[in-house]
Design a protein around this motif. Sequence first.
Motif, PDB file in Angstrom:
ATOM      1  N   ASP A  92     -16.352 -16.678  -8.693  1.00 11.67           N
ATOM      2  CA  ASP A  92     -15.647 -15.386  -8.796  1.00 11.67           C
ATOM      3  C   ASP A  92     -15.453 -14.705  -7.439  1.00 11.67           C
ATOM      4  O   ASP A  92     -15.447 -13.466  -7.361  1.00 11.67           O
ATOM      5  CB  ASP A  92     -16.398 -14.438  -9.740  1.00 11.67           C
ATOM      6  N   ASN A  93     -15.322 -15.489  -6.383  1.00  5.79           N
ATOM      7  CA  ASN A  93     -15.099 -14.939  -5.037  1.00  5.79           C
ATOM      8  C   ASN A  93     -16.195 -13.962  -4.614  1.00  5.79           C
ATOM      9  O   ASN A  93     -15.949 -13.040  -3.820  1.00  5.79           O
ATOM     10  CB  ASN A  93     -13.743 -14.219  -4.949  1.00  5.79           C
ATOM     11  N   ARG A  94     -17.411 -14.165  -5.112  1.00  4.12           N
ATOM     12  CA  ARG A  94     -18.470 -13.182  -4.818  1.00  4.12           C
ATOM     13  C   ARG A  94     -18.808 -13.124  -3.338  1.00  4.12           C
ATOM     14  O   ARG A  94     -18.997 -12.035  -2.781  1.00  4.12           O
ATOM     15  CB  ARG A  94     -19.725 -13.505  -5.639  1.00  4.12           C
ATOM     16  N   SER A  95     -18.902 -14.270  -2.694  1.00  9.65           N
ATOM     17  CA  SER A  95     -19.231 -14.259  -1.276  1.00  9.65           C
ATOM     18  C   SER A  95     -18.180 -13.501  -0.478  1.00  9.65           C
ATOM     19  O   SER A  95     -18.506 -12.679   0.397  1.00  9.65           O
ATOM     20  CB  SER A  95     -19.356 -15.698  -0.757  1.00  9.65           C
ATOM     21  N   GLU A  96     -16.906 -13.734  -0.761  1.00  7.58           N
ATOM     22  CA  GLU A  96     -15.824 -13.067  -0.044  1.00  7.58           C
ATOM     23  C   GLU A  96     -15.753 -11.590  -0.391  1.00  7.58           C
ATOM     24  O   GLU A  96     -15.376 -10.762   0.451  1.00  7.58           O
ATOM     25  CB  GLU A  96     -14.484 -13.732  -0.363  1.00  7.58           C
ATOM     26  N   ARG A  97     -16.097 -11.233  -1.634  1.00  6.06           N
ATOM     27  CA  ARG A  97     -16.087  -9.825  -2.029  1.00  6.06           C
ATOM     28  C   ARG A  97     -17.186  -9.053  -1.302  1.00  6.06           C
ATOM     29  O   ARG A  97     -17.016  -7.860  -1.006  1.00  6.06           O
ATOM     30  CB  ARG A  97     -16.249  -9.708  -3.542  1.00  6.06           C
ATOM     31  N   ILE A  98     -18.279  -9.721  -1.007  1.00 12.93           N
ATOM     32  CA  ILE A  98     -19.356  -9.060  -0.260  1.00 12.93           C
ATOM     33  C   ILE A  98     -19.031  -9.008   1.220  1.00 12.93           C
ATOM     34  O   ILE A  98     -19.231  -7.982   1.877  1.00 12.93           O
ATOM     35  CB  ILE A  98     -20.684  -9.799  -0.480  1.00 12.93           C
ATOM     36  N   LEU A  99     -18.523 -10.095   1.751  1.00 15.20           N
ATOM     37  CA  LEU A  99     -18.209 -10.136   3.180  1.00 15.20           C
ATOM     38  C   LEU A  99     -16.993 -11.030   3.401  1.00 15.20           C
ATOM     39  O   LEU A  99     -17.094 -12.258   3.280  1.00 15.20           O
ATOM     40  CB  LEU A  99     -19.404 -10.659   3.976  1.00 15.20           C
ATOM     41  N   PHE A 100     -15.881 -10.416   3.745  1.00 18.10           N
ATOM     42  CA  PHE A 100     -14.649 -11.157   4.038  1.00 18.10           C
ATOM     43  C   PHE A 100     -14.705 -11.555   5.518  1.00 18.10           C
ATOM     44  O   PHE A 100     -14.307 -10.798   6.398  1.00 18.10           O
ATOM     45  CB  PHE A 100     -13.430 -10.289   3.743  1.00 18.10           C
ATOM     46  N   TRP A 101     -15.209 -12.754   5.750  1.00 21.02           N
ATOM     47  CA  TRP A 101     -15.432 -13.223   7.129  1.00 21.02           C
ATOM     48  C   TRP A 101     -15.539 -14.736   7.129  1.00 21.02           C
ATOM     49  O   TRP A 101     -16.155 -15.283   6.207  1.00 21.02           O
ATOM     50  CB  TRP A 101     -16.727 -12.606   7.674  1.00 21.02           C
ATOM     51  N   PRO A 102     -14.961 -15.427   8.108  1.00 19.92           N
ATOM     52  CA  PRO A 102     -14.197 -14.949   9.255  1.00 19.92           C
ATOM     53  C   PRO A 102     -12.891 -14.262   8.827  1.00 19.92           C
ATOM     54  O   PRO A 102     -12.281 -14.627   7.838  1.00 19.92           O
ATOM     55  CB  PRO A 102     -13.896 -16.224  10.037  1.00 19.92           C
ATOM     56  N   ASP A 103     -12.489 -13.296   9.639  1.00 21.78           N
ATOM     57  CA  ASP A 103     -11.246 -12.582   9.420  1.00 21.78           C
ATOM     58  C   ASP A 103     -10.455 -12.649  10.720  1.00 21.78           C
ATOM     59  O   ASP A 103     -10.333 -11.678  11.454  1.00 21.78           O
ATOM     60  CB  ASP A 103     -11.540 -11.130   9.025  1.00 21.78           C
ATOM     61  N   ARG A 104      -9.928 -13.840  11.003  1.00 25.73           N
ATOM     62  CA  ARG A 104      -9.316 -14.104  12.312  1.00 25.73           C
ATOM     63  C   ARG A 104      -8.044 -13.295  12.559  1.00 25.73           C
ATOM     64  O   ARG A 104      -7.658 -13.065  13.694  1.00 25.73           O
ATOM     65  CB  ARG A 104      -9.023 -15.599  12.450  1.00 25.73           C
ATOM     66  N   LYS A 105      -7.387 -12.871  11.486  1.00 28.16           N
ATOM     67  CA  LYS A 105      -6.138 -12.134  11.638  1.00 28.16           C
ATOM     68  C   LYS A 105      -6.306 -10.627  11.459  1.00 28.16           C
ATOM     69  O   LYS A 105      -5.324  -9.889  11.436  1.00 28.16           O
ATOM     70  CB  LYS A 105      -5.098 -12.666  10.651  1.00 28.16           C
ATOM     71  N   GLY A 106      -7.555 -10.177  11.314  1.00 23.08           N
ATOM     72  CA  GLY A 106      -7.797  -8.741  11.184  1.00 23.08           C
ATOM     73  C   GLY A 106      -7.245  -8.138   9.912  1.00 23.08           C
ATOM     74  O   GLY A 106      -6.862  -6.959   9.883  1.00 23.08           O
ATOM     75  N   VAL A 107      -7.227  -8.923   8.837  1.00 21.39           N
ATOM     76  CA  VAL A 107      -6.667  -8.458   7.569  1.00 21.39           C
ATOM     77  C   VAL A 107      -7.432  -7.241   7.049  1.00 21.39           C
ATOM     78  O   VAL A 107      -6.833  -6.233   6.642  1.00 21.39           O
ATOM     79  CB  VAL A 107      -6.695  -9.595   6.523  1.00 21.39           C
ATOM     80  N   ALA A 108      -8.758  -7.319   7.071  1.00 23.21           N
ATOM     81  CA  ALA A 108      -9.565  -6.233   6.517  1.00 23.21           C
ATOM     82  C   ALA A 108      -9.330  -4.930   7.261  1.00 23.21           C
ATOM     83  O   ALA A 108      -9.169  -3.866   6.645  1.00 23.21           O
ATOM     84  CB  ALA A 108     -11.046  -6.608   6.561  1.00 23.21           C
ATOM     85  N   LEU A 109      -9.303  -4.989   8.585  1.00 24.06           N
ATOM     86  CA  LEU A 109      -9.104  -3.778   9.370  1.00 24.06           C
ATOM     87  C   LEU A 109      -7.774  -3.116   9.028  1.00 24.06           C
ATOM     88  O   LEU A 109      -7.701  -1.889   8.820  1.00 24.06           O
ATOM     89  CB  LEU A 109      -9.170  -4.101  10.864  1.00 24.06           C
ATOM     90  N   ARG A 110      -6.712  -3.903   8.938  1.00 23.18           N
ATOM     91  CA  ARG A 110      -5.402  -3.339   8.616  1.00 23.18           C
ATOM     92  C   ARG A 110      -5.395  -2.704   7.230  1.00 23.18           C
ATOM     93  O   ARG A 110      -4.840  -1.617   7.037  1.00 23.18           O
ATOM     94  CB  ARG A 110      -4.320  -4.418   8.711  1.00 23.18           C
ATOM     95  N   GLN A 111      -6.004  -3.379   6.277  1.00 23.66           N
ATOM     96  CA  GLN A 111      -5.990  -2.857   4.914  1.00 23.66           C
ATOM     97  C   GLN A 111      -6.843  -1.599   4.780  1.00 23.66           C
ATOM     98  O   GLN A 111      -6.465  -0.655   4.081  1.00 23.66           O
ATOM     99  CB  GLN A 111      -6.462  -3.937   3.941  1.00 23.66           C
ATOM    100  N   VAL A 112      -7.985  -1.573   5.444  1.00 26.24           N
ATOM    101  CA  VAL A 112      -8.849  -0.396   5.377  1.00 26.24           C
ATOM    102  C   VAL A 112      -8.183   0.782   6.064  1.00 26.24           C
ATOM    103  O   VAL A 112      -8.179   1.913   5.542  1.00 26.24           O
ATOM    104  CB  VAL A 112     -10.221  -0.689   6.011  1.00 26.24           C
ATOM    105  N   GLN A 113      -7.604   0.569   7.225  1.00 23.01           N
ATOM    106  CA  GLN A 113      -6.917   1.647   7.930  1.00 23.01           C
ATOM    107  C   GLN A 113      -5.735   2.168   7.122  1.00 23.01           C
ATOM    108  O   GLN A 113      -5.466   3.378   7.097  1.00 23.01           O
ATOM    109  CB  GLN A 113      -6.453   1.163   9.307  1.00 23.01           C
TER     110      GLN A 113
END
Length: 352
Positions: A92-113
């Motif tokens: 159920d994508n649990r590992s990624e839901r807890i920590l989305f990493w590596p994030d080489r393209k900065g997806v999380a930062l863009r979405q959070v901002q």
Amino acid sequence: MRIVLSLLVLPFLAVPAMAQSDSDIVRAAIDDVFRPAFADFNAATGALESDMEFLCEAPSVQRATAARAQFRETVLSWSRAELYRLGPLLEDNRSERILFWPDRKGVALRQVQAALAEQDETATSVESLTQKSVALQGLGALEFVLFGTGSEALDDGADYRCRFGLAIAGALHQVAGELDAAWQAPDGIAKRLLQPTEGDPEYRNQREVMEDVTGLLAHGSEIIRDQRLLPFLGREGERSRPRSALFWRSNMSVPSALANFEGLDDLFTRSGIGAVDEENEWVSNGITFELENAVRAGALVTDPVAEALDDPEQKQALDYLVIVTQSLDTLLGENLAAARGLSVGFSSLDGD
């Protein structure tokens, strides 16, 4: 800011003198390693959610400080457990839901901002947040809320930002509760590992179980090196990039990597997997030696990543941690596996 982990002052456990059966090792790994680790993570995320709720109810410097401190404790708890990549954590994508990493393209930062800029109300409840991108749901997203640009507003009131952070903390606690429950369930992953059957697609016999458990150790050292250290240290000939480090905003980059080592040591020692015959005793001794080296090197890194990289002694200690993982790759992935008559395959993570 200087952060000292408990693992830096606690001695490593001695490897059991008597070899145990495969079933004893698996049972010890479940009861003494996996279950406690995920129960601790569940408790840590519960405390984090509570601290975020208190902060949102009545913002203050003290409550914001408490929430940030509990975030750091949660990162350590996760880092001790995250390398136990089998069963419920991979579902159920649990590992990624807890920590989305590596994030080489900065997806999380863009979405959070973007969520913060638009004040997206659908990101302020656990139910709706968990339907969104995994990059918005985990520790990386919450780190930016608590420590990123504009986070100082939480000290005296930032309604949307706080509610967004509370939703993330709630989503983390929800996943942590699922993991804890799955490991505690008598008919769940524990039974599959202890009673493998021909009909199980992953664990048809005890050998396959042992190869997976041993693989956690071997692949764990690869993950520490390739996903935690090298992204900011740089591979040979590359320049250092402190802002490519995981958790650099909260100054948890090195502490989280050291907690990863602690998680490996817990599995190695508490399960009894390191207790081999006398002929292969050098393997266990070598693994213990390298894990102790990691602690000694980590103790020298006392500054945030950017400052540590500019200090020759601390930079040398960080480089040495990479060398330790390389040695552990061989000791865990080849020597220990061979001593137990096992074959550890390639990691599912490429680490590039």
